[in-house]
Write an enzyme that holds these catalytic residues in place. Structure first.
Site, PDB file in Angstrom:
ATOM      1  N   TYR A  19      -1.022  21.334  59.077  1.00  0.00           N
ATOM      2  CA  TYR A  19       0.115  20.433  59.232  1.00  0.00           C
ATOM      3  C   TYR A  19       1.379  21.145  58.786  1.00  0.00           C
ATOM      4  O   TYR A  19       1.502  21.601  57.645  1.00  0.00           O
ATOM      5  CB  TYR A  19      -0.120  19.161  58.410  1.00  0.00           C
ATOM      6  CG  TYR A  19       0.981  18.155  58.529  1.00  0.00           C
ATOM      7  CD1 TYR A  19       1.237  17.530  59.740  1.00  0.00           C
ATOM      8  CD2 TYR A  19       1.785  17.836  57.451  1.00  0.00           C
ATOM      9  CE1 TYR A  19       2.257  16.601  59.856  1.00  0.00           C
ATOM     10  CE2 TYR A  19       2.803  16.918  57.559  1.00  0.00           C
ATOM     11  CZ  TYR A  19       3.032  16.301  58.772  1.00  0.00           C
ATOM     12  OH  TYR A  19       4.055  15.391  58.879  1.00  0.00           O
TER      13      TYR A  19
ATOM     14  N   LYS B  77      -1.692   7.860  60.083  1.00  0.00           N
ATOM     15  CA  LYS B  77      -2.229   8.221  61.381  1.00  0.00           C
ATOM     16  C   LYS B  77      -3.325   7.232  61.790  1.00  0.00           C
ATOM     17  O   LYS B  77      -3.086   6.040  61.725  1.00  0.00           O
ATOM     18  CB  LYS B  77      -2.675   9.689  61.333  1.00  0.00           C
ATOM     19  CG  LYS B  77      -1.600  10.632  60.751  1.00  0.00           C
ATOM     20  CD  LYS B  77      -0.307  10.652  61.557  1.00  0.00           C
ATOM     21  CE  LYS B  77       0.858  11.334  60.842  1.00  0.00           C
ATOM     22  NZ  LYS B  77       0.610  12.681  60.353  1.00  0.00           N
TER      23      LYS B  77
ATOM     24  N   ASP C 108      -8.113  18.403  54.597  1.00  0.00           N
ATOM     25  CA  ASP C 108      -7.240  17.455  55.301  1.00  0.00           C
ATOM     26  C   ASP C 108      -7.996  17.039  56.562  1.00  0.00           C
ATOM     27  O   ASP C 108      -8.130  17.799  57.513  1.00  0.00           O
ATOM     28  CB  ASP C 108      -5.899  18.116  55.639  1.00  0.00           C
ATOM     29  CG  ASP C 108      -4.931  17.151  56.339  1.00  0.00           C
ATOM     30  OD1 ASP C 108      -5.393  16.135  56.872  1.00  0.00           O
ATOM     31  OD2 ASP C 108      -3.718  17.449  56.359  1.00  0.00           O
TER      32      ASP C 108
ATOM     33  N   ARG D 274       2.751   0.204  38.544  1.00  0.00           N
ATOM     34  CA  ARG D 274       2.898   1.608  38.987  1.00  0.00           C
ATOM     35  C   ARG D 274       1.587   2.375  38.938  1.00  0.00           C
ATOM     36  O   ARG D 274       1.245   3.055  39.900  1.00  0.00           O
ATOM     37  CB  ARG D 274       4.007   2.323  38.206  1.00  0.00           C
ATOM     38  CG  ARG D 274       4.070   3.810  38.523  1.00  0.00           C
ATOM     39  CD  ARG D 274       5.411   4.473  38.265  1.00  0.00           C
ATOM     40  NE  ARG D 274       6.029   4.053  37.028  1.00  0.00           N
ATOM     41  CZ  ARG D 274       5.625   4.385  35.793  1.00  0.00           C
ATOM     42  NH1 ARG D 274       4.586   5.179  35.639  1.00  0.00           N
ATOM     43  NH2 ARG D 274       6.248   3.949  34.744  1.00  0.00           N
TER      44      ARG D 274
HETATM   45  C1  LIG Z   1       0.975  13.413  59.234  1.00  0.00           C
HETATM   46  C2  LIG Z   1       0.095  14.389  58.577  1.00  0.00           C
HETATM   47  C3  LIG Z   1       0.239  14.717  57.226  1.00  0.00           C
HETATM   48  C4  LIG Z   1       1.343  14.128  56.381  1.00  0.00           C
HETATM   49  O1  LIG Z   1       1.212  12.749  56.258  1.00  0.00           O
HETATM   50  P1  LIG Z   1       2.464  11.745  56.065  1.00  0.00           P
HETATM   51  O2  LIG Z   1       1.813  10.434  55.963  1.00  0.00           O
HETATM   52  O3  LIG Z   1       3.361  11.917  57.252  1.00  0.00           O
HETATM   53  O4  LIG Z   1       3.147  12.174  54.802  1.00  0.00           O
HETATM   54  C5  LIG Z   1      -0.637  15.632  56.670  1.00  0.00           C
HETATM   55  N1  LIG Z   1      -1.614  16.204  57.406  1.00  0.00           N
HETATM   56  C6  LIG Z   1      -1.786  15.929  58.702  1.00  0.00           C
HETATM   57  C7  LIG Z   1      -2.873  16.596  59.467  1.00  0.00           C
HETATM   58  C8  LIG Z   1      -0.935  15.016  59.336  1.00  0.00           C
HETATM   59  O5  LIG Z   1      -1.104  14.748  60.645  1.00  0.00           O
END
Ligand SMILES: *Cc1c(COP(=O)(O)O)cnc(C)c1O
Length: 400
Positions: A120, A218, A193, A67
Site C-alpha cells: 500500500y 475497504k 496486511d 478513549r
Molecule cells: C486502504 C489501505 C490501507 C490504509 O487504510 P486506511 O483505512 O485508508 O487508512 C492499508 N493497506 C491497504 C492494502 C489498503 O488498501
C-alpha cells in the site's frame, strides 16, 4: 461460480472452534448477542464518554473513559477476532493507517524491519519518512520471492516482517506460512496486511502470522462510508500490550458510530466477498481475452505467478481486486478510466460499487506500478454490466 480452492489444511475449516458454528453464521448474527434489558437482536450504540464509579471506588463494568475502550467498539472487535481466529483479540483504530503505524510504533530504535516492494503506497511513503526518525532500519524486498525474503534477514536485528498479500496494486501473492517460518527462525514477528484478501479468503494467523491488519475502510465495511482499521493478534504478549497502550495513549480508537456501522457491514461480509470475488474472477477471465488488454493481474488466473501459492492460502475465491495493463499505454489507460459509465473513477477499494483508478497518477515515479495499469475494485453490480461497460470504454479509448 465453482470454488476452485477448497478449504486447505486441518486448521482451515471455516468453523469457529469455540462455538462449532461457521464463521459466516456467527458474523451474520454479530456473535448472536442479545441486549439483556430489551431482548433486542441488535446491540445499542454506546456513545457515553464516561462511566460511574462503584461505591468501593472501582469500575466493575470494566469501563471508565471512552478513549481506551468502548462497548460498541468491543462488540465489533469480537466479530473481527472470531473471523481471524485471533486468540489475543482485535483492536479497532480510526483508520487502516492508524492500525498499521501502531505496529511500527511498538518497535524499538535500532530494530530492523523488512517490508514489501509491492505494498500500500501511503504506508510505504510513511515508512520511508518515519523509519529514520524513529531509528528503525528498513529493507524493501519482493516478498513473493521467499529466497529474497530470507536473504534480507539481519540476524539479531530484524524484528518485524511486514507483508501485504495480495499486494496492492499488482496483486502479487506472498507465501504467508513461509514468511512466518523465516520470521520466527530469526526471532522476528510476522505482520500481514490482509486488506485485499479479507478474512473470508485468508486467515493469516492460522498460517503462522503474529498480527493481521486490515483497512476496515475497504471490504470489511464495504459501503464506502466508514474509515477504520483493525489489528488482530495471535497471542497476548508484551508487543501486543504495547500496541494496545499506543492506541489508548494516542487516542487512535475508532469512534462508536463507525464501529456500529462496521459491525452492521460484517453481518454481510461473506455474501459480499463471495459475490465480489466471483465477479472479479469472471472479469479477469474475460479481460484476459480482450484485444486492448496486454495483461491481467489476478491471482485467480491459472497463469498468474502467484496462483500456486494463492491456491494454498486463499479459499472460496481470490479476492475482489484485479489490475489490467492497457495496450494503448498510459494515455489509453487514463482515457479508458475517463470513458467508463458504470464503474466509478475513484480511489479506494472493496466497496459494493465498482471503482476504477489509474494508480500511477497517484503513486508517482518510485512506485512499482506500471503507467499503463488500471486498478479495478469489483463491487456487487451485475458482472456482465461491468464487463460491457469496461469493454466499451477500452474500445472507445483505443479508437480515440
Ligand atoms: C486502504 C489501505 C490501507 C490504509 O487504510 P486506511 O483505512 O485508508 O487508512 C492499508 N493497506 C491497504 C492494502 C489498503 O488498501
Amino acid at each position: 461460480m465453482s470454488q476452485p480452492n477448497a478449504p486447505q489444511g486441518p486448521t482451515d475449516t471455516g468453523i469457529d472452534r469455540a462455538s462449532g458454528f461457521t464463521r459466516r453464521s456467527l458474523a451474520a448474527q454479530a456473535m448472536g448477542r442479545i441486549e439483556p434489558e430489551t431482548r433486542a437482536v441488535v446491540m445499542p450504540l454506546h456513545v457515553s464518554t464516561t462511566f460511574i464509579r462503584d461505591p468501593d471506588n472501582g469500575y466493575s463494568s470494566g469501563y471508565c473513559y471512552a478513549r481506551p475502550d468502548n462497548a460498541t467498539v468491543r462488540e465489533a472487535e469480537a466479530v473481527l477476532a472470531m473471523l481471524e481466529g485471533a486468540q489475543a483479540g482485535a483492536l479497532l483504530f480510526g483508520s487502516g493507517m492508524a492500525a498499521a503505524t501502531a505496529v511500527f510504533g511498538a518497535l524499538e530504535p535500532g530494530d530492523h524491519v523488512i517490508a514489501g516492494t509491492v505494498m500500500y503506497w501511503a504506508l510505504k511513503r510513511w515508512l520511508r519518512a518515519e523509519a529514520p526518525r524513529r531509528g528503525l532500519a528498513l529493507t524493501f524486498v519482493d516478498t513473493d520471492d521467499t529466497d529474497a525474503l530470507r536473504a534480507a534477514i539481519q540476524p539479531g536485528r530484524t524484528k518485524l516482517l511486514w507483508i501485504e498479500t495480495p499486494g496492492n496494486p499488482l496483486w502479487t501473492v506472498t507465501d504467508i506460512a513461509a514468511a512466518a517460518e523465516i520470521a520466527h527462525a530469526a526471532g522476528a514477528r510476522l505482520a500481514v496486511d490482509s486488506t485485499a484478501a479479507s478474512p473470508v479468503h485468508t486467515r493469516p494467523l492460522e498460517l503462522g502470522a503474529d498480527i493481521v491488519m486490515h483497512s476496515g475502510t475497504k471490504i470489511l465495511n464495504g459501503h464506502s462510508d466508514v474509515v477504520a482499521g483493525v489489528l488482530a493478534g495471535a497471542t497476548v504478549d508484551p508487543f501486543w500490550e504495547r500496541i494496545r497502550d499506543i492506541r489508548a495513549g494516542s487516542g487512535g480508537i475508532l469512534g462508536p458510530f463507525e464501529a456500529y456501522l462496521l459491525m452492521r457491514s460484517l453481518r454481510t461480509l461473506h455474501l459480499r466477498a463471495a459475490a465480489q470475488s466471483a465477479a472479479a474472477l469472471k472479469l479477469a477471465r474475460g479481460l484476459s481475452a480482450h484485444p486492448h488488454v496486454t495483461r491481467v493481474l489476478y491471482p485467480g488466473l491459472p497463469d498468474d505467478p502467484g496462483h500456486a501459492v494463492a491456491l494454498r492460502q486463499m479459499r472460496d475465491g481470490f479476492g475482489f481486486m484485479l489490475s489490467i495493463r492497457v495496450a494503448a499505454g498510459e494515455a489509453g489507460a487514463i482515457a479508458t478510466a475517463a470513458r467508463v459509465r458504470l464503474w466509478k473513477r475513484a480511489t479506494s477499494l472493496g466497496g459494493v460499487e465498482s471503482l476504477i483508478e489509474h494508480r500511477a497518477s497517484v503513486e508517482g515515479p518510485d512506485s512499482p506500478c506500471p503507467p499503463d495499469l488500471l486498478r479495478l475494485s469489483t463491487g456487487i453490480e451485475d458482472p456482465d454490466d461491468l464487463f460491457g461497460d469496461l469493454d466499451r470504454a477500452l474500445c472507445d479509448a483505443h479508437e480515440a
